[in-house]
Structures are given as structure tokens and as C-alpha cells.
Scaffold this motif. Structure first.
Motif, short mmCIF file in Angstrom:
data_model
loop_
_atom_site.label_atom_id
_atom_site.label_comp_id
_atom_site.label_asym_id
_atom_site.label_seq_id
_atom_site.Cartn_x
_atom_site.Cartn_y
_atom_site.Cartn_z
N LEU B 151 7.28 4.04 -45.26
CA LEU B 151 7.35 3.93 -43.71
C LEU B 151 8.23 2.89 -43.43
CD1 LEU B 151 6.07 5.51 -41.59
CD2 LEU B 151 4.22 3.96 -41.44
N ARG B 152 7.90 1.68 -43.74
CA ARG B 152 8.58 0.57 -43.28
C ARG B 152 10.18 0.54 -43.49
NH1 ARG B 152 9.32 -4.76 -43.55
NH2 ARG B 152 8.68 -4.85 -45.87
N LYS B 153 10.30 0.71 -44.69
CA LYS B 153 11.79 0.60 -45.27
C LYS B 153 12.57 1.71 -44.97
CE LYS B 153 10.77 -3.36 -48.09
NZ LYS B 153 10.59 -3.81 -49.41
N VAL B 154 12.05 2.79 -45.01
CA VAL B 154 12.88 4.01 -44.97
C VAL B 154 12.79 4.80 -43.86
CG1 VAL B 154 13.29 6.22 -46.26
CG2 VAL B 154 12.76 4.24 -47.60
N GLU B 155 11.40 5.18 -43.66
CA GLU B 155 11.55 6.33 -42.41
C GLU B 155 11.42 5.48 -40.95
OE1 GLU B 155 8.27 9.39 -44.32
OE2 GLU B 155 7.37 7.54 -43.49
N ILE B 156 10.97 4.43 -40.77
CA ILE B 156 11.30 3.93 -39.46
C ILE B 156 12.74 3.77 -39.13
CG2 ILE B 156 10.67 1.78 -37.90
CD1 ILE B 156 7.83 1.99 -39.03
N PRO B 157 13.43 2.77 -40.18
CA PRO B 157 14.81 2.50 -39.90
C PRO B 157 15.58 3.95 -39.55
CG PRO B 157 14.18 1.20 -41.71
CD PRO B 157 13.07 2.26 -41.39
N LEU B 158 15.37 4.98 -40.09
CA LEU B 158 16.05 6.27 -40.02
C LEU B 158 15.55 6.81 -38.80
CD1 LEU B 158 16.19 7.52 -43.60
CD2 LEU B 158 18.24 7.09 -42.02
N ALA B 159 14.59 6.58 -38.32
CA ALA B 159 13.94 7.20 -37.05
C ALA B 159 14.24 6.27 -35.86
CB ALA B 159 12.52 7.39 -37.16
N ILE B 160 14.71 5.30 -35.92
CA ILE B 160 14.80 4.32 -34.77
C ILE B 160 15.44 4.82 -33.46
CG2 ILE B 160 16.14 2.17 -34.05
CD1 ILE B 160 13.58 1.18 -34.98
N PRO B 161 16.54 5.70 -33.59
CA PRO B 161 17.06 6.13 -32.41
C PRO B 161 16.36 7.16 -31.68
CG PRO B 161 18.56 6.35 -34.30
CD PRO B 161 17.49 5.85 -34.93
#
Lengths: 93, 237
Positions: B151-161
Motif C-alpha cells: 500500500l505504502r510503497k506501490v499503490e499510494i505513490p501510483l495513486a497520488i494524482p
């Protein structure tokens, strides 16, 4: 295909879901925000709310009608989208 | 609570700017001057406080739920329905209702404004996390990341926009709607706009100008914050 045909026959149809998503948001929130028109002398459902700001029934009824109206507009747009993007109905997306 | 407003005519920008910086005489206060820099700053700070509180509450409620549901991939109907329903609620009715049923004050208004902020943040967080490529997530799981790390290193960074699009939408809606807070007893910049009989057309326009500037300020700050939080690897792509 010419550039014009690409726009009308390929790009616009494929962009319809996104265009409708934007329309949906704009329409529904505009109906809700239109209750504020009363402050600019525009009347509308904000009138009973502003007039009876201390009466719960006024607010619930006027607010309820505004919500139903917003949802009705949303439903119309949803149906229009289903009609205009028939290929989406078969896929699970 | 508010007097009958005549249909507003646009006062000159000049008059409004004068209103912001120097107190003006008013017809109804018995010679007491209204407006001026001090009052504008005071009301701006009130509006800022209310906005930040409501935004904090929205984030506190919507982010965890959105992240959890998005990661699990469940509750799509719930998140999307909340997102759509939330937009349909007329905020004037909500604020008036809360003021009449529960009472006036900062806390109640914070809750009312959070109702406005939660739906876009929840829906966008869910969609942002949910739409991350499943193969990428599986790869992360395959190299031994825990669910939390994924969640913290993959999903959140990719979902930031997508997440930030929701937060920005929510913020603009909250800061703009905080303008009608005086209806529930908290004096924000809307005081100038709602009490035209006291502040005059100059006050109405001045209030509108300052609210618009405040909204732009939030928009720019959040855009800067988004750039700051976007992973280095995604910026070059």
C-alpha cells in the motif's frame, strides 16, 4: 479516415464514458449549489430554507426536493450514457 | 437572520479594494465604521480555520476507508455511491439543518463541511488505489512485501494524482462553502456577502474577491504539495 472523421467516429465515441462522468459531476453538483441562488435574488429551493432557517421541516422538505432533483438529473444522464455507449453493457466494465 | 437582499448590482472593483484596506462608513451601524484590513484579516482567519478543520476531518475519515477498500478491492459500490450522493446534498440545506437541529458553532460547521469533503476524497482514493495495475501489486507481493508495504510503497505513490484530484476538489468546495458559515453562527468572509445592508455592495464584492483569492491559494499550495509527494521515478515518466 480524415482528421474530422477520426474525431467524430473514433475519439468522441471512445471518450463518451469520461465525458459523461464529467457531465454527471457538473450536473448533480450544480443542482445542489443552485439552492444558493436565493442570495443573489435568484429564488429557487433556497428560498424556503433561507426564510425558515430555524424550522427543520422547511429545510428537510426543500433540501429533500433538491436532493431528489439532483438524483433525477443524475439518473437521466446515466440512462443517456447507457443509450450512447451500448458496447459497455455487454462487457463487465 | 439575514435581511432581505436587493438584487446585487456589481459595485466597482475599486470600491471593493478600498473596502478591504480601509474601514468604510455604514448606514445601519450608527456611525461605526465597517470593513477595513483588520476585519478582513479576522474573517479570513476564521474561514481558514474552518476550512482546515473540515479538511482535516474529511481526510481523517475518507483516506483510511478509501485506502482500505481500494487495497482490498471491495466496496466499490459503497465508495462510488457515497461519491455521487455526497455531490447531490445541497450544502445550504445541510448547514441550515445542522444549525436548526443540533445548534450553531465551529464544531457543527466542521462536520457539515466535512460531509462536503468526504465524498470526493473517498471516491478518488478508492478509484486511485483500485486502478493500480494488479500485475504490479502481484509483483510487489512476489518479492516479499507485506500488504502494508504494498500500500505504502506501490499503490499510494501510483495513486497520488487521483487521490490529490479528490483532495483538491474537496478543498475548493469546502473553502468556498465556508462562505455561508455565518448562517450557522461562525463569522467568515461570507458575513460581508450575506449582510449587504451593513457592508454595502463594496463589502459584497470585497468578500467575493478575498474568498476567490483564498481558494486559489489553496489550489496552488495543494498543487505544490502534490509535486512534492510525487515519487521521483514517476516524474520523469
Amino acid at each position: 479516415l480524415t482528421e474530422r472523421q477520426i474525431l467524430w467516429k473514433v475519439e468522441l465515441p471512445l471518450a463518451r464514458p469520461e465525458i459523461f462522468a464529467g457531465l454527471q459531476i457538473a450536473t448533480v453538483s450544480t443542482v445542489a449549489i443552485a439552492t444558493l441562488a436565493v442570495f443573489a435574488g435568484g429564488g429557487g429551493l433556497g428560498t424556503p430554507i433561507k426564510a425558515g432557517i430555524d424550522f427543520k421541516t422547511n429545510i428537510i422538505i426543500a433540501g429533500g426536493i433538491a436532493i431528489l432533483m439532483a438524483l433525477a438529473f443524475g439518473l437521466i444522464l446515466f440512462l443517456a450514457q447507457r443509450f450512447l455507449t451500448p458496447w459497455r453493457r455487454v462487457s463487465t466494465a | 437572520m439575514i435581511g432581505a437582499l436587493p438584487p446585487p448590482t456589481l459595485a466597482s472593483i475599486e470600491g471593493a479594494i478600498e473596502f478591504i484596506f480601509t474601514p468604510q462608513s455604514s448606514n445601519v451601524t450608527g456611525g461605526k465604521a465597517v470593513g477595513g484590513f483588520e476585519q478582513v484579516v479576522e474573517l479570513t482567519l476564521n474561514q481558514l480555520e474552518l476550512t482546515l478543520l473540515a479538511l482535516a476531518l474529511s481526510l481523517l475519515v475518507a483516506l483510511p476507508i478509501g485506502l482500505y477498500l481500494g487495497h482490498r478491492g471491495t466496496g466499490e459500490l459503497f465508495a462510488i455511491t457515497i461519491g455521487n450522493l455526497g455531490r447531490a446534498i445541497p450544502e445550504l440545506a445541510l448547514i441550515a439543518f445542522i444549525a436548526a437541529a443540533i445548534g450553531v458553532g465551529v464544531l457543527n460547521l466542521t462536520i457539515a463541511l466535512a460531509v462536503l469533503g468526504i465524498p470526493p476524497i473517498l471516491a478518488n482514493t478508492f478509484v486511485g488505489i483500485h486502478q493500480v495495475d494488479r500485475a504490479t501489486v502481484d509483483a510487489a507481493r512476489g518479492i516479499g512485501m507485506t500488504e502494508f508495504e504494498i500500500l505504502r510503497k506501490v499503490e499510494i505513490p501510483l495513486a497520488i494524482p487521483t487521490i490529490f484530484a479528490g483532495i483538491r476538489g474537496a478543498t475548493i468546495a469546502i473553502v468556498a462553502t465556508a462562505t455561508i458559515a455565518p448562517l450557522a453562527g461562525v463569522l467568515t468572509l461570507g458575513d460581508f456577502i450575506l449582510n449587504q445592508n451593513v457592508y454595502g455592495n463594496n463589502g459584497v464584492l470585497a468578500g467575493a474577491i478575498v474568498v476567490a483569492l483564498l481558494a486559489l491559494m489553496f489550489e496552488f499550495s495543494l498543487a505544490a504539495l502534490q509535486r512534492l509527494l510525487t515519487s521521483q521515478g514517476l516524474k520523469s515518466a
